[in-house]
Design a protein around this motif. Structure first.
Motif, PDB file in Angstrom:
ATOM      1  N   MET A  64       0.854  -1.078  -0.048  1.00 44.35           N
ATOM      2  CA  MET A  64      -0.077   0.039   0.056  1.00 44.35           C
ATOM      3  C   MET A  64       0.909   1.302   0.081  1.00 44.35           C
ATOM      4  SD  MET A  64      -3.054  -1.315   2.540  1.00 44.35           S
ATOM      5  CE  MET A  64      -2.160  -1.792   4.004  1.00 44.35           C
ATOM      6  N   PHE A  73      -2.526   0.280  -4.717  1.00 43.52           N
ATOM      7  CA  PHE A  73      -2.016  -1.016  -4.126  1.00 43.52           C
ATOM      8  C   PHE A  73      -1.016  -1.585  -5.322  1.00 43.52           C
ATOM      9  CE2 PHE A  73      -6.406  -0.370  -2.406  1.00 43.52           C
ATOM     10  CZ  PHE A  73      -6.174  -0.708  -1.139  1.00 43.52           C
ATOM     11  N   TRP A  88      -1.541  -7.172   3.064  1.00 49.37           N
ATOM     12  CA  TRP A  88      -1.327  -5.861   2.737  1.00 49.37           C
ATOM     13  C   TRP A  88      -0.400  -5.262   3.640  1.00 49.37           C
ATOM     14  CZ3 TRP A  88      -6.179  -8.320   2.383  1.00 49.37           C
ATOM     15  CH2 TRP A  88      -6.822  -8.553   1.223  1.00 49.37           C
TER      16      TRP A  88
END
Length: 197
Positions: A64, A73, A88
């Protein structure tokens, strides 16, 4: 439905090899470390929160990123097999990973499979902070960053095979389902530079 979710804050937890594509260890029964809490519901607490989760399909990582006036992203398109955990990780900026699901207050449409559990990491603010979700239901999953959705910070994951969505999410463009299946991974740079949409 079973899934596994991990939330790490800053450098409170140092796990060697997790940044790569290593498979989770243990029996999937929700082992907490570094002062974390184990729950069934996946609520975030300081340390690491783990929920009961499915069989392993390995781990894939999505960065991210804030880069000047761009928020994204990377990769923006990812293919995974059922049972794969996606992590993430904040590379820069403050972001969330939030499913397009009307059951969440922040989404006006649902763009994940009907039987899938929606996820929302909450806003992660520290570099290295991460959130993970294990994909169990086949289909297409569109998701966004809550603070940057209106700026087009959205992405797509295809689990097993395409399905359940048509076209792009309401907040911008993502790679086509078939392009993701064909390529496996589509980087933000490749897509935003006129790549495979």
């Amino acid at each position: 439905m079973k899934r596994r979710t991990f939330v790490k804050w800053g450098s409170a937890l140092s796990v060697g090899g997790l940044a790569g594509c290593s498979a989770p260890t243990g029996d999937g029964g929700g082992e907490a470390t570094a002062g974390g809490t184990t729950t069934e519901g996946g609520a975030a607490t300081e340390g690491e929160t783990t929920t009961e989760g499915g069989a392993g399909g390995g781990t894939q990582e999505i960065a991210m990123i804030t880069e000047g006036s761009e928020y994204y992203f990377d990769p923006i398109g990812l293919f995974v097999e059922p049972g794969t955990t996606v992590e993430w990780v904040i590379e820069s900026g403050s972001h969330s990973s939030t499913a397009y699901a009307e059951s969440l207050d922040s989404a006006n449409v649902t763009r994940i499979p009907e039987q899938a559990e929606p996820w929302d990491s909450g806003i992660l603010t520290e570099q290295g902070a991460s959130f993970s979700y294990t994909f169990e239901v086949t289909g297409t999953y569109d998701y966004f960053c809550l603070p940057h959705k209106s700026l087009g910070m959205i992405a797509r994951i295809v689990c097993g095979e395409p399905g359940d969505v048509e076209g792009d999410p309401p907040d911008g463009a993502v790679p086509s389902e078939q392009a993701i299946v064909n390529q496996g991974t589509i980087s933000y740079e490749e897509f935003s530079g006129g790549g495979s949409g």
